[in-house]
Scaffold this motif. Structure first.
Motif, short mmCIF file in Angstrom:
data_model
loop_
_atom_site.label_atom_id
_atom_site.label_comp_id
_atom_site.label_asym_id
_atom_site.label_seq_id
_atom_site.Cartn_x
_atom_site.Cartn_y
_atom_site.Cartn_z
N GLY A 193 60.91 14.12 -58.92
CA GLY A 193 62.25 13.46 -57.65
C GLY A 193 62.72 13.12 -57.94
O GLY A 193 63.38 12.62 -58.69
N ASN A 194 64.05 13.84 -56.77
CA ASN A 194 65.87 13.42 -57.12
C ASN A 194 66.32 12.77 -55.64
O ASN A 194 67.57 13.27 -56.05
CB ASN A 194 65.42 14.37 -58.05
N GLY A 195 65.19 12.42 -55.25
CA GLY A 195 66.01 12.27 -53.84
C GLY A 195 66.55 13.25 -52.19
O GLY A 195 65.28 13.59 -52.62
N PRO A 196 67.55 12.45 -51.72
CA PRO A 196 67.60 13.00 -50.66
C PRO A 196 67.81 15.15 -50.40
O PRO A 196 68.40 15.36 -51.80
CB PRO A 196 68.32 12.09 -49.60
N LEU A 197 66.98 15.81 -49.88
CA LEU A 197 67.31 17.02 -49.58
C LEU A 197 68.40 17.20 -48.40
O LEU A 197 67.77 16.63 -47.01
CB LEU A 197 65.94 17.53 -49.30
N ASN A 198 69.14 18.35 -48.11
CA ASN A 198 69.65 18.52 -47.56
C ASN A 198 69.87 20.24 -47.80
O ASN A 198 70.18 20.85 -48.57
CB ASN A 198 71.40 18.07 -46.95
N GLY A 199 70.67 20.71 -46.17
CA GLY A 199 70.68 22.46 -46.29
C GLY A 199 69.65 22.95 -45.02
O GLY A 199 69.49 22.61 -44.60
N ASP A 200 69.24 24.17 -45.55
CA ASP A 200 69.30 25.37 -44.42
C ASP A 200 67.66 26.29 -45.83
O ASP A 200 68.22 26.78 -46.73
CB ASP A 200 70.00 25.66 -43.87
N ILE A 201 66.57 25.81 -44.50
CA ILE A 201 65.22 27.17 -45.63
C ILE A 201 65.11 27.57 -44.56
O ILE A 201 64.91 27.72 -42.89
CB ILE A 201 64.31 25.84 -45.71
N ALA A 202 65.19 29.21 -44.52
CA ALA A 202 64.67 29.69 -43.66
C ALA A 202 63.27 30.19 -43.80
O ALA A 202 62.60 30.88 -45.06
CB ALA A 202 65.30 31.46 -44.22
N ILE A 203 62.81 30.14 -42.47
CA ILE A 203 61.48 30.64 -41.87
C ILE A 203 60.61 32.33 -42.45
O ILE A 203 61.36 33.07 -41.56
CB ILE A 203 60.70 28.81 -41.52
N ALA A 204 60.33 32.05 -42.91
CA ALA A 204 59.21 33.53 -43.11
C ALA A 204 58.66 33.87 -41.65
O ALA A 204 57.86 33.37 -41.00
CB ALA A 204 58.44 33.72 -44.90
N GLY A 205 57.88 35.64 -41.62
CA GLY A 205 57.29 35.49 -40.64
C GLY A 205 55.72 34.68 -41.44
O GLY A 205 54.95 35.10 -41.85
N ALA A 206 54.65 34.99 -39.97
CA ALA A 206 53.29 33.84 -40.17
C ALA A 206 52.91 34.97 -40.98
O ALA A 206 52.35 36.31 -41.25
CB ALA A 206 53.42 33.95 -38.97
#
Length: 426
Positions: A8-21
């Motif tokens: 655990g190292n605190g807040p998360l920021n940025g973009d995540i590309a979501i894959a096909g289902a």
């Protein structure tokens, strides 16, 4: 065997590309068995379950080529060499039963092993078999295999009334009905986005289908289907999973390709908990800047209700909520097996049958934990991201079935996570 190490190292920021289902692609791939022309799937996820379905189709004589780093699947079943789906492959994944309907519809016979998969409940295939019987198929169970034959002239249209909502049975019957003689009506059909996606693909292949996304689907059988190119719908379960990362850790993350319509009930619960979710052309942006989330009550239900596949993940979130939350699991038995593992991290969870009571705590602490199934594995990773210290998750082979490049994606938003080898025991 691999493990996942999370700090655990605190807040998360940025973009995540979501894959096909995953669940959509596993139903789309067997659709190749309905035609002798090529079927191309784009936006395919890169997962072990997809490789298992590839092996199964290849064992039947289908050609499957993985292109563009696995995101495009080129399939062709012009030269079927077998109609037997063997136990050695089918046992790895319950979705393997989805080859039964297409083979029976196109060629009039199939032998398919009873399937395997995660140990989260019985999930019987009787609804699949009952639907095919109503379309004229004769079925016999011998030594763990379903021996199926269509009547002379092929399957025939029928009115199928499902006693329970079943995604898999709806998919199997939907594919089989596309080549059946006459009209088939599927009542009490599943309404999931994966069903809608399959219907759109089949329609692109020449099927005549109306009503997908509702509880009654009508299929007018055609003589043959042709080839098509179809994009796999966004994975709503991966989407919901990564939406919870900034909720538990703080920060702001945009899940690229996400849409609220895929997860309305889930987004409603996040809103109730005080989480900000905004939709844009890029996807869904989720943020929690200050304070704990509010406790909420969750009851899993077939779509459009709260997805059972996000129950473990939201339980992890509610471990840190302000107040007491009640969770009711109505889809699968044995699906609170992650609760004792979360308790090892300091969570306060009381389980009684299909009900769980979660009393929020101020913080979780890192611990060695063990994944019991696919969704449980990622719930423990989420908990580890929000915990103090190190969490080591074992049995992560479950994770590879449903989440592609999870370490890379979470690192991309600032998580301290790595995949390690389990130490050898002397």
């Amino acid at each position: 065997m691999d493990q996942i190490l999370v700090r655990g190292n605190g807040p998360l920021n940025g973009d995540i590309a979501i894959a096909g289902a995953k669940n959509a692609c596993l139903a789309l791939m067997p659709a190749t068995l309905l035609t002798d022309q090529p079927l191309t799937l784009t936006n395919a996820p890169r997962l072990s379950d997809i490789r298992t379905m590839t092996q199964l189709l290849q064992s039947l004589g289908s050609e499957v080529a993985s292109l563009q780093d696995g995101q495009v699947l080129a399939l062709s079943s012009h030269a079927m060499s077998s109609h037997r789906a063997d136990y050695d492959i089918v046992r790895k994944m319950r979705a393997s039963i989805l080859v039964l309907g297409p083979m029976l519809a196109r060629d009039g016979h199939a032998i398919v092993s009873l399937p395997g998969g995660c140990a989260i409940g019985a999930r019987p295939v009787d609804l699949h078999l009952r639907a095919l019987e109503q379309m004229g198929a004769s079925l016999e169970l011998l030594d763990g295999y379903v021996h199926a034959k269509a009547p002379s002239g092929g399957l025939r249209g029928a009115v199928v009334d499902f006693p329970l909502v079943s995604v898999g049975a709806t998919e199997n019957a939907l594919m089989a009905a596309t080549l059946a003689r006459g009209t088939t009506v599927l009542n009490n059909a599943a309404r999931e986005p994966e069903i809608v996606d399959l219907a759109r693909c089949l329609r692109a292949m020449g099927a005549q289908i109306d009503g997908e996304g509702t509880s009654s689907i009508t299929i007018q059988g055609v003589d043959a289907l042709h080839g098509a190119t179809h994009p796999v719908v966004t994975d709503r379960i991966e989407l919901g999973t990564y939406m919870l990362a900034p909720v538990m850790c703080g920060g702001e993350v945009t899940c690229l390709g996400g849409r609220i319509e895929l997860l309305e009930s889930f987004c409603e619960k996040l809103d109730e908990a005080g989480v900000s979710v905004t939709e844009s052309e890029r996807g869904l942006t989720v943020s929690r800047q200050n304070g704990a989330v509010k406790a909420v009550n969750v009851r899993t239900e077939p779509f459009p209700g709260f997805p059972t596949d996000l129950q473990a993940q939201i339980m992890a979130m509610l471990c840190l909520a302000d107040g007491v939350s009640e969770l009711e699991e109505t889809i699968f038995e044995n699906r609170f097996m992650h609760a004792p593992e979360l308790a090892r991290m300091g969570a306060r969870i009381d389980v009684h049958g299909g009900h769980a009571r979660v009393t929020g705590v101020e913080r979780l602490k890192g611990a060695p934990v063990m994944a019991t199934d696919l969704r449980a594995s990622v719930s423990l990773i989420l908990a580890g991201l929000a915990a103090e210290g190190e969490t080591v998750v074992s049995r992560v082979y479950h994770l590879d079935r449903g989440y592609e490049k999870v370490v890379r994606k979470l690192r991309g938003i600032g998580a301290d996570i790595e995949r390690i080898r389990e130490p050898a025991h002397e």
